[in-house]
Design an enzyme around this catalytic site. Sequence first.
Site, PDB file in Angstrom:
ATOM      1  N   MET A  83      20.705   8.193   3.424  1.00  0.00           N
ATOM      2  CA  MET A  83      20.563   7.162   2.394  1.00  0.00           C
ATOM      3  C   MET A  83      19.619   7.667   1.325  1.00  0.00           C
ATOM      4  O   MET A  83      18.523   8.162   1.612  1.00  0.00           O
ATOM      5  CB  MET A  83      20.027   5.859   3.008  1.00  0.00           C
ATOM      6  CG  MET A  83      19.813   4.747   1.996  1.00  0.00           C
ATOM      7  SD  MET A  83      21.367   4.236   1.216  1.00  0.00           S
ATOM      8  CE  MET A  83      20.741   3.337  -0.206  1.00  0.00           C
ATOM      9  N   HIS A  89      22.116  11.857  -5.857  1.00  0.00           N
ATOM     10  CA  HIS A  89      21.919  10.419  -6.050  1.00  0.00           C
ATOM     11  C   HIS A  89      20.632  10.106  -6.802  1.00  0.00           C
ATOM     12  O   HIS A  89      20.509   9.006  -7.368  1.00  0.00           O
ATOM     13  CB  HIS A  89      21.874   9.707  -4.703  1.00  0.00           C
ATOM     14  CG  HIS A  89      23.203   9.314  -4.157  1.00  0.00           C
ATOM     15  ND1 HIS A  89      24.131   8.622  -4.884  1.00  0.00           N
ATOM     16  CD2 HIS A  89      23.756   9.518  -2.926  1.00  0.00           C
ATOM     17  CE1 HIS A  89      25.193   8.394  -4.137  1.00  0.00           C
ATOM     18  NE2 HIS A  89      25.003   8.940  -2.950  1.00  0.00           N
ATOM     19  N   GLU A 132      22.605  13.727  -1.264  1.00  0.00           N
ATOM     20  CA  GLU A 132      21.562  12.714  -1.456  1.00  0.00           C
ATOM     21  C   GLU A 132      20.675  13.040  -2.650  1.00  0.00           C
ATOM     22  O   GLU A 132      20.225  12.140  -3.358  1.00  0.00           O
ATOM     23  CB  GLU A 132      20.731  12.578  -0.185  1.00  0.00           C
ATOM     24  CG  GLU A 132      21.519  12.184   1.053  1.00  0.00           C
ATOM     25  CD  GLU A 132      22.404  10.965   0.854  1.00  0.00           C
ATOM     26  OE1 GLU A 132      21.971  10.018   0.178  1.00  0.00           O
ATOM     27  OE2 GLU A 132      23.527  10.953   1.379  1.00  0.00           O
TER      28      GLU A 132
END
Length: 828
Positions: A261, A297, A294
């Site tokens: 995440m 992101h 990630e």
Amino acid sequence: MSSLTRADAERRAQIIDVTAYQVELDLSRGDLPDHTTFESRSTITFTATAGASTFLDVKATEVRSIELNGTLLDLASVADGRVTLPDLAADNAVVVEATMGYSNDGQGLHRAVDPADSQAYVYGHLFLDAAPKVFACFDQPDLKAPYTIVVTAPEHWIVLGNGAATQAIPGRWELATTQPLATYFVTICAGPYASVTDEHDGIPLGIHARASLAQELSDQAPGMLRVTKDAFDHYHQLFDIRYPFGSYHQVFVPEFNAGAMENPGCVTFRDTYLFRGAATQDEILTRATTITHEMAHMWFGDLVTMDWWDDLWLNESFAEYMAHRTLTAITDSDDAWVDSTMARKAWGYAAERAPSTHPVAGSPAPDADSALQNFDGISYAKGAAVLGQLVAHLGDEAFVTGVTAYLKEHAYGNAALADFLGAMETASGRDLSSWAQAWLTTAGVDTIGAHQMGDGVRITRTRSEQAPADRPHAVDVAGWTDGEQVLHVRASLDTDEVTVPVSAGGRAALLLPNASDLTWARSALSQDSLAVLPTQLGQVGEPQHRAVVWVALTDALALAEVDPRLVVETFAQAWPVEDNPSILSRAGLLLTSRVLGEYLPDADVPAAAETSAAAARARLDSAEPGSSQALTAARVLAAATPDADLLGRWAGGTDLPEGLLGDRDFRWLVLRALAVAGAVSADELEAAAAQDSSLQGKLSALAARAALPTEADKEWAWDQLVGDHDRSNYERNALATGFWAGRHTDLVRPYVVAFHRDIPALEGRVGQDALARVASLAYPRTVVEEATAAATREALASGDLSPAVRRALVDQQSVLREVLASRAAFGG
């Protein structure tokens, strides 16, 4: 609790603008056995339309006080996770004090106890709508604000979060105020984590894991830090925008629902990415891809965030594309794109075949729960492939210019599809409305075929019947004969057929449409190519071409266009000479899990298992001892072989391939295979679990126990899965994974009814994210009967299902019907 609707979010955003969050969390008792709650205090400042009212999100065990602009509100106003804030001023402050509950389903503030040393760890996973389980907030992606967080924790813990953490006094950690963040990006990781720290280009770096994984962390951190540093350099050069969030921590946390995440400054990863034993090159590559994904992101999603969840692709498609592009650049290798084909595109094509398929962009998301269902192979793999087509359509220079302009214009704010397309049109000087309609806002996948004729190759495009669109494709075709590439042509396919001339070079035995995987489309192999596939595939010299063939076979298998026996025959001849790590791993999984596990009729499985095991043994014998290829071959052999004596020796540590002595994860793979065969007892599994007191050992033991083929063991496993035993998300997944393993249809058939009754009933005890996973894993797909599909149809017709369960049932029933169609077409 009600899911936030888009309409409610839009109305709230018209009324308020959040200026800052101050959050205090008291986790000081988090290390005590079986502690279930923590204290939370939120102070939120925001502007508003004077005199208006709105609502605040809070999902607490107990709300103790709510103070709005100095006035205490009636606690009776808290209902269904919301509290009304009436008669707002132009400038407002709301303070909420509450007791929150730790979760064990991977959402909110998850608390896990490591059985290896009884140490407790917590981490925040606030995606998609779990932030109100940790602090009161206005929980929607377009109300971004800076956060200042203070955490009280046991003195022997460390605390990490989005802002750099400083221990002011023992047990009190103050985190630096962040840049504006969406609520779902906020995280806190706290516990006795082991750490490796570094610095690169002025960015403080940290990698962290449970204390029981300290040695693995120390051994593997240098490789991960190298990827991290190289990726930062590449993104800085590509985007011309420096990383905007201060320090950069990567935390490997237990029982994590996703792969990772992208919390700004504090990325969380599933800690199975820290390998306990031998790891294949494929696994290391997957971890590196996740690291670069990630990090992408930080710009796509974190710096610029979507307005609402229907533009999810602005996060995930970009990160997916950029991860593979970046890893290719920093490693000077195409292995990342081969892996993308084998792992990600195969996943995406499966999602495209499902009834739940949807467009890349603009898929309806009326509320947060429905938006969660669109985090799938369409939003990731298809979206990444579409971006590749956009690069081909505009040219790379215009693409990069447009991306940079988009990021700079919307930095620290939000954006939508129209904003991105506007930046691209300005950079390229081209209108993209028809291109976007074909590729972004229309679902479906085209099929590319190729036929050699005379001095040319005819390339065809067959449009999706369900959602036809005029999609242009940048595509290629390659032809191979006995290991020689006899032709290779490229074309811009913007009609349904084009013929490309080729120089004289002989006729290709194996003709591969979309050979370099340049576009998003099914590759339809001709009957002539399929006929020679077993003898020709192993001689194809380009890994990317071989990967395309394996994905084409996977698709054709699912569409009942290819006999599963041909897949076995191809595997038997091509796999023993394969050397690409991703192809070895994914083709092996296709064969052992899908073909042997589901597609072949029962009568054909013993012979096919022998054939597959012989291929795995041949690859093991030819591989360098201890190599990645040898490890993959040993795993496939363990999963395929019917030789219980061999498995028994391996489980006892005898005759193991080099490098696997003492490898606990490999031993559990062997023990599970023995369990499926009924060649090990529950007592023996319990004894093995006592020798491996780790979290992974505990989960592996559950999966193996659930696989035992006796009525008593199935009854125990099902009760543990659905009963009130306070099982974590990972424990439920392990039980579900083992339960249906093997060809024990008569034994598990009664649980088809139990699944449709008991799994939906988990709603309320398990969050939607975790529930979606357990519903998919626990679906009775190996009971390949019309009655299974009928039971699902009846459950879907009832209308009484959560979005997570409904999506899982729709998709898994679709996969079951693919297997049923294959057996009807090819026997069984």
